[in-house]
Design a protein around this motif. Sequence first.
Motif, short mmCIF file in Angstrom:
data_model
loop_
_atom_site.label_atom_id
_atom_site.label_comp_id
_atom_site.label_asym_id
_atom_site.label_seq_id
_atom_site.Cartn_x
_atom_site.Cartn_y
_atom_site.Cartn_z
N PRO A 112 26.13 49.98 38.01
CA PRO A 112 25.51 49.67 39.30
C PRO A 112 24.64 48.42 39.29
O PRO A 112 24.46 47.79 40.32
N GLN A 113 24.14 48.04 38.14
CA GLN A 113 23.31 46.84 38.05
C GLN A 113 24.13 45.57 38.31
O GLN A 113 23.58 44.51 38.56
N ARG A 114 25.46 45.69 38.31
CA ARG A 114 26.34 44.53 38.49
C ARG A 114 26.96 44.47 39.88
O ARG A 114 27.78 43.58 40.14
N ILE A 115 26.57 45.38 40.76
CA ILE A 115 27.14 45.39 42.11
C ILE A 115 26.88 44.04 42.77
O ILE A 115 25.80 43.49 42.70
N GLY A 116 27.91 43.53 43.40
CA GLY A 116 27.81 42.24 44.08
C GLY A 116 28.09 41.05 43.18
O GLY A 116 28.10 39.91 43.65
N GLN A 117 28.33 41.29 41.91
CA GLN A 117 28.60 40.21 40.97
C GLN A 117 30.05 40.30 40.49
O GLN A 117 30.53 41.39 40.18
N GLN A 118 30.70 39.18 40.42
CA GLN A 118 32.04 39.17 39.84
C GLN A 118 31.92 39.28 38.32
O GLN A 118 30.90 38.89 37.75
N ILE A 119 32.96 39.80 37.71
CA ILE A 119 32.98 39.87 36.25
C ILE A 119 33.28 38.46 35.73
O ILE A 119 34.31 37.88 36.08
N PRO A 120 32.40 37.90 34.91
CA PRO A 120 32.66 36.56 34.37
C PRO A 120 33.91 36.56 33.48
O PRO A 120 34.17 37.52 32.76
N LYS A 121 34.67 35.49 33.53
CA LYS A 121 35.89 35.38 32.72
C LYS A 121 35.60 35.47 31.23
O LYS A 121 36.45 35.85 30.45
N SER A 122 34.37 35.14 30.86
CA SER A 122 34.00 35.18 29.45
C SER A 122 33.64 36.59 28.97
O SER A 122 33.55 36.85 27.79
N ASP A 123 33.48 37.53 29.92
CA ASP A 123 33.09 38.91 29.58
C ASP A 123 34.35 39.74 29.32
O ASP A 123 34.79 40.53 30.16
N ARG A 124 34.93 39.57 28.15
CA ARG A 124 36.19 40.23 27.80
C ARG A 124 36.08 41.76 27.80
O ARG A 124 37.03 42.45 28.14
N ILE A 125 34.94 42.29 27.41
CA ILE A 125 34.76 43.75 27.36
C ILE A 125 34.85 44.33 28.77
O ILE A 125 35.56 45.32 29.00
N SER A 126 34.15 43.73 29.71
CA SER A 126 34.18 44.23 31.09
C SER A 126 35.55 44.04 31.73
O SER A 126 36.03 44.90 32.46
#
Length: 144
Positions: A112-126
């Motif tokens: 929930p802390q990431r709501i409204g944010q796109q997943i960065p391309k560098s964040d392979r785990i997410s």
Amino acid sequence: MVCVFAIALLLLNPNPAKAESREQAVDRLTDYLFYRVNPQLNNRKLQTGDREYIRQWQKLREAIAPRVKSVQEVCFRVSPQEKGWEFTTINGETYEQTYDRLADTIFYSRHPQRIGQQIPKSDRISISEWSAIRREMYISNCGL
């Protein structure tokens, strides 16, 4: 004669099938997708202490509810006697967009802390987590 036939039917099938309500259909579809993306639960009933899972299930249900419509509205070539509920798209979305949105619902309910944010391309785990959720997103409809 008709009475004998009716009694025979009741004896052979003491629990006649009841039509599923729209709310029951929404719950069934929510359960189906929820347990697909959470296989570690082994379809066990959620308990009071499962707050994160409960929130995830509720968010998924909110996303699914407007997408459940009568079979008459959704399916082509349906006979008038056919009753029930089907999963469909809304607001001009494609099914791909719909499943992406449902995957977003699960992912952001977990984070929930990431709501409204796109997943960065560098964040392979997410990206990997979102992709795993998305792979499980599919509900057939209209007998397909």
